[in-house]
Write a protein that holds these residues in place. Sequence first.
Motif, PDB file in Angstrom:
ATOM      1  N   THR A   2       0.839  -1.197   0.093  1.00 41.55           N
ATOM      2  CA  THR A   2       0.007  -0.075  -0.171  1.00 41.55           C
ATOM      3  C   THR A   2       0.881   1.171   0.060  1.00 41.55           C
ATOM      4  O   THR A   2       0.628   2.152  -0.872  1.00 41.55           O
ATOM      5  N   VAL A   3       1.756   1.162   0.730  1.00 42.63           N
ATOM      6  CA  VAL A   3       2.578   2.351   1.188  1.00 42.63           C
ATOM      7  C   VAL A   3       3.567   2.701  -0.494  1.00 42.63           C
ATOM      8  O   VAL A   3       3.489   3.772  -0.902  1.00 42.63           O
ATOM      9  N   ILE A   4       3.847   1.632  -1.006  1.00 40.34           N
ATOM     10  CA  ILE A   4       4.550   1.810  -2.446  1.00 40.34           C
ATOM     11  C   ILE A   4       3.861   2.434  -3.443  1.00 40.34           C
ATOM     12  O   ILE A   4       4.157   3.342  -4.215  1.00 40.34           O
ATOM     13  N   PHE A  23       1.341   9.424  -5.435  1.00 37.39           N
ATOM     14  CA  PHE A  23       1.485  10.989  -4.859  1.00 37.39           C
ATOM     15  C   PHE A  23       2.686  11.467  -5.550  1.00 37.39           C
ATOM     16  O   PHE A  23       2.688  12.883  -5.913  1.00 37.39           O
ATOM     17  N   GLY A  24       3.766  10.680  -6.069  1.00 34.30           N
ATOM     18  CA  GLY A  24       4.765  11.498  -6.869  1.00 34.30           C
ATOM     19  C   GLY A  24       4.387  11.781  -8.022  1.00 34.30           C
ATOM     20  O   GLY A  24       4.833  12.850  -8.556  1.00 34.30           O
ATOM     21  N   ALA A  25       3.650  11.085  -8.620  1.00 37.86           N
ATOM     22  CA  ALA A  25       3.237  11.276 -10.143  1.00 37.86           C
ATOM     23  C   ALA A  25       2.008  12.524 -10.213  1.00 37.86           C
ATOM     24  O   ALA A  25       2.134  13.171 -11.066  1.00 37.86           O
ATOM     25  N   SER A  42       8.110  11.270  -9.484  1.00 37.00           N
ATOM     26  CA  SER A  42       7.736  12.823  -9.242  1.00 37.00           C
ATOM     27  C   SER A  42       8.316  13.612 -10.263  1.00 37.00           C
ATOM     28  O   SER A  42       7.390  14.479 -10.799  1.00 37.00           O
ATOM     29  N   PRO A  43       9.618  13.294 -10.669  1.00 39.96           N
ATOM     30  CA  PRO A  43      10.073  14.451 -11.732  1.00 39.96           C
ATOM     31  C   PRO A  43       9.383  14.007 -13.047  1.00 39.96           C
ATOM     32  O   PRO A  43       9.438  14.940 -13.999  1.00 39.96           O
ATOM     33  N   VAL A  91       0.658   7.529 -16.689  1.00 45.87           N
ATOM     34  CA  VAL A  91       0.781   5.975 -16.707  1.00 45.87           C
ATOM     35  C   VAL A  91       2.042   5.571 -16.593  1.00 45.87           C
ATOM     36  O   VAL A  91       2.519   4.607 -15.711  1.00 45.87           O
ATOM     37  N   THR A  92       2.964   5.998 -17.467  1.00 45.85           N
ATOM     38  CA  THR A  92       4.369   5.653 -17.436  1.00 45.85           C
ATOM     39  C   THR A  92       4.957   5.978 -16.118  1.00 45.85           C
ATOM     40  O   THR A  92       5.893   5.197 -15.571  1.00 45.85           O
ATOM     41  N   ALA A  93       4.863   7.258 -15.606  1.00 52.11           N
ATOM     42  CA  ALA A  93       5.202   7.660 -14.344  1.00 52.11           C
ATOM     43  C   ALA A  93       5.031   6.761 -13.301  1.00 52.11           C
ATOM     44  O   ALA A  93       5.880   6.360 -12.451  1.00 52.11           O
ATOM     45  N   LEU A  94       3.741   6.399 -13.178  1.00 55.46           N
ATOM     46  CA  LEU A  94       3.326   5.427 -12.326  1.00 55.46           C
ATOM     47  C   LEU A  94       4.073   4.063 -12.384  1.00 55.46           C
ATOM     48  O   LEU A  94       4.266   3.459 -11.169  1.00 55.46           O
ATOM     49  N   VAL A  95       3.924   3.780 -13.546  1.00 52.96           N
ATOM     50  CA  VAL A  95       4.501   2.054 -13.708  1.00 52.96           C
ATOM     51  C   VAL A  95       6.170   2.167 -13.376  1.00 52.96           C
ATOM     52  O   VAL A  95       6.461   1.249 -12.637  1.00 52.96           O
TER      53      VAL A  95
END
Length: 212
Positions: free
Chosen positions: A55-57, A63-65, A98-99, A123-127
């Motif tokens: 859950t944390v990951i 949150f970063g994305a 995030s970046p 989606v790419t940032a999340l993956v």
Amino acid sequence: LVVIPQQGVISVQFAIQNFVGILPFLLMSLLLDGWVNASGLDNQLGRVLQGRMTTVITSSAAFGALSPFCSCSVIPVIAALLAAGMPLPAIMAFWLASPLMSPELFWLSSAELGLGFAVARLVTALVIGLAAGFATWGLERRGLFISPLKDSAKPCGCSAKRSLAEQPIVCRFWQDESRRASFWQTVRTTGLQLSKWLVLAFVLESLMLRYL
């Protein structure tokens, strides 16, 4: 910088300008880091999050994305989170996602390149964030990265002893002299370490922009 004095002046000006721009994020992170350490929240945070890694990951990558931090302003944030006891896999998920995406980048990408491209980038940032987080978690379970903090950033003295025992969180830490001293020590040590590496990074960036 010594061989070409003109570039040295430009690089110094570039580093100062960018350091001043990132200073609000740096100060907020240092104050948060100091408060978390002095109040005893770091120990409780680490205990709560260690058992809920999936859950944390996932939450950290999301949150970063969606956060507005760029590749430079995210550095003080992750330093504070790491010192506060946040698990390394969650920080890696946040750090890489995030970046790559932010609300501003999403709307700019949507306006210039289309909504489909903006969604694909999100989606790419999340993956990428999820992949980094779960890969780091897998390495941790094999015995790697168990203690990622440098010795200079680890708690010592009364802070180290306090972290071994389960004690209540003291939000008003300034009423206790030892906690107040721990707060300023954390802010000073972390601030000096982050500042020197950020300045060096900005100097190198100015050289890359000039010659590459």
